[in-house]
Design an enzyme around this catalytic site. Structure first.
Site, short mmCIF file in Angstrom:
data_model
loop_
_atom_site.label_atom_id
_atom_site.label_comp_id
_atom_site.label_asym_id
_atom_site.label_seq_id
_atom_site.Cartn_x
_atom_site.Cartn_y
_atom_site.Cartn_z
N ASP A 13 34.46 41.84 32.94
CA ASP A 13 35.32 42.56 33.22
C ASP A 13 35.14 44.13 33.13
O ASP A 13 36.04 45.00 32.83
CB ASP A 13 36.73 42.34 32.54
N LYS A 16 32.21 45.74 37.08
CA LYS A 16 31.04 45.57 37.99
C LYS A 16 31.43 45.49 39.66
O LYS A 16 30.56 46.32 40.40
CB LYS A 16 30.45 44.30 37.71
N GLY A 40 36.42 37.45 38.40
CA GLY A 40 37.11 38.10 39.20
C GLY A 40 36.73 39.54 39.36
O GLY A 40 37.09 40.26 38.40
N HIS A 41 36.13 40.14 40.49
CA HIS A 41 35.63 41.17 40.55
C HIS A 41 36.59 42.29 41.30
O HIS A 41 36.99 41.75 42.46
CB HIS A 41 34.51 41.42 41.15
N GLN A 225 30.43 37.86 34.99
CA GLN A 225 30.38 37.65 33.54
C GLN A 225 29.92 38.86 32.97
O GLN A 225 29.63 39.98 33.55
CB GLN A 225 30.15 36.37 32.90
#
Ligand code: GDP
Ligand code: IMO
Ligand code: MG
Length: 434
Positions: A13, A16, A40-41, A225
């Site tokens: 988080d 990225k 989750g991007h 990650q």
């Protein structure tokens, strides 16, 4: 042969997704090569906010080829839901999205196993996984006997393979809580249907990327990650099940390291962690809550409140070296505005000894007491600033100090979620290395 990697250097988080979206402009191909829908991007474009789990963050540029390689574990229904969600918002998703036939497939038994195992604890503390079936799917990949890859969905043997595995998994899962027997025919039908819908995207991405690399295409590798969650080099066992540091790129993507010549390490200006495991600089107090509030630190995937704390330069110096980082992107700097003073962890004290090497064993990390350097904060809101020179002197000094402690230059500074809320140290920061 320019290959650029974007790698998180903390526990995920680090923003990225925002950086990959910006860098996409100067690349031909964007690759997701490990992890799965545990990621989750977030990409914010104007008033639109997109949350991506499996689809590369390059998808908003229709000229770019997005590739999900064999190192990723994927749940067909989830990727279809993601495709549908994006398509309904006008995002192009046709030939520009490729999925590897080597990618391992997440089945309902993996999700059931993830739920069951998550209740059990390692080291007296729950792992706190995202419960997306990631770990059990990677376990079956390495175990081989009960693994199914995307390419297997199109083979005559698929139905009998599912039937065989369901028998084994039902027997295994019987003793777990809330066990509901899996039904092979239903699962087969559901996965066959999803497979048909995904078929136009499925191909040998290893061959595609090797050709592309040899032709000198500009490839951007999007890590999921963060390096501290790397299964081999992170805070084991409180990690994810893939090589989420820079070391995972060649194996996950199927592209040799010789084609990678720029690695950008992404850091938050402070630290966060979701799930279990030691976190030496965690602030379980008002400071932690202020960071959570200002940074909106709630999980993109699970909405769990993220644990927040001061920047840990011991951990990040380690991951910057481990991941082969050339330069840094410091994100969410705006979140620190309003703190009177800031703390940076520059060493640990473990059993009375000063330590600057990141411990390899989680028990030692648990006993690590951070040694802080305290530096002045700033009160100005900085999210409307666009140049590093405009930043308050204390903010510039903070960036310089992080850079010196980590031993890498800062190329990007982010002061808000939007594309334009980004500062570049050089006019060509966004251009991949030649
Ligand atoms: P990722 O998993 O590394 O892509 O990061 P996430 O998307 O899970 O979390 C980063 C969050 O911070 C997202 O909600 C972004 O929209 C947001 N974000 C990105 N950059 C900035 C920034 O510079 N400042 C602030 N305040 N938020 C940011
Ligand atoms: P992005 O790509 C933050 C964490 C989980 C848990 C551990 C293991 O958005 O940075 P898993 O479901 O992978 O077996 O969970 O890893 N985790 C993440 N934390 N960001 C992520 O991805 C994460 N993906 C997994 O919270 O502690
Ligand atoms: Mg995330």
């Amino acid at each position: 042969m320019p290959g650029t990697c974007v790698i998180g250097l903390q526990w995920g988080d680090e923003a990225k997704g925002k950086l990959v979206d910006l860098l996409t402009l100067n690349h031909d191909i964007v690759v997701r090569y490990q992890g799965g829908a545990n990621a989750g991007h977030t990409v914010v474009i104007g008033n639109e906010k997109y949350k991506l789990s499996l689809i590369p963050s390059g998808i908003f540029n229709p000229a770019v080829q997005c590739v999900v390689t064999g190192g990723v574990v994927l749940h067909p229904a989830s990727i279809l839901a993601e495709i549908d969600g994006l398509a309904s918002r006008g995002v192009k998703l046709g030939e520009n999205l490729m999925l590897s036939d080597r990618a391992h497939v997440i089945f309902p038994w993996h999700i059931a196993e993830d739920r069951a195992m998550n209740d059990t604890t390692a080291d007296g503390e729950a792992l706190g996984t995202t419960q997306r079936g990631i770990g059990p799917c990677y376990r079956d990949k390495v175990g081989r006997s009960y693994a199914i890859r995307l390419g297997d969905l199109y083979r005559d043997t698929f139905r009998s393979r599912v039937a065989h595995i369901v028998e084994v998994k039902n027997a295994m899962l019987k003793s777990t809580n809330a066990f509901e027997p899996l039904k092979a025919d239903e699962i087969y039908e559901q996965y066959r249907e999803c497979g048909e819908r995904l078929r136009p995207h499925v191909r040998d991405t290893t061959a595609y990327l090797l050709d592309a690399a040899e032709q000198g295409k500009r490839i951007l590798f999007e890590g999921a990650q963060g390096s501290l969650l790397d299964v081999d080099h992170g805070t084991f066992p409180f990690v994810t099940s893939s090589n989420s540091s820079g070391l995972g790129v060649p194996a996950g993507a199927g592209v040799p390291g010789r084609y990678i010549n720029r690695t950008i390490g992404v850091i938050k200006a402070y630290s966060t962690r979701v799930g279990g495991g030691p976190f030496p600089t965690e602030q379980n107090n008002d400071t932690g809550q202020q960071l959570r509030d200002r940074g909106n630190e709630y999980g993109t995937v699970t909405r769990r409140p993220r644990r927040c704390g001061w920047f840990d330069a011991v951990a990040v110096r380690y991951t910057a070296r481990l991941s082969g980082v050339d330069e840094l992107a410091v994100m969410l700097l705006d979140v620190l505005s309003t703190q009177n003073e800031l703390k940076i962890c520059t060493a640990y004290e473990i059993d009375g000894r000063r330590v600057t090497d990141f411990p390899s064993h989680v028990d030692d990390l648990r006993r690590a007491v951070p040694i802080y350097e305290t530096v002045p904060g700033w009160h100005e809101e900085i999210s409307d600033m666009r140049q590093i020179d405009e930043l308050p002197a204390a903010a510039r000094a903070y960036l310089d100090r992080l850079s010196a402690l980590i031993g890498r230059p800062v190329s990007f500074v982010s002061v808000g979620p939007e594309r334009q809320q980004t500062m570049f140290s050089r006019p060509d920061s966004l251009v991949g290395a030649a």
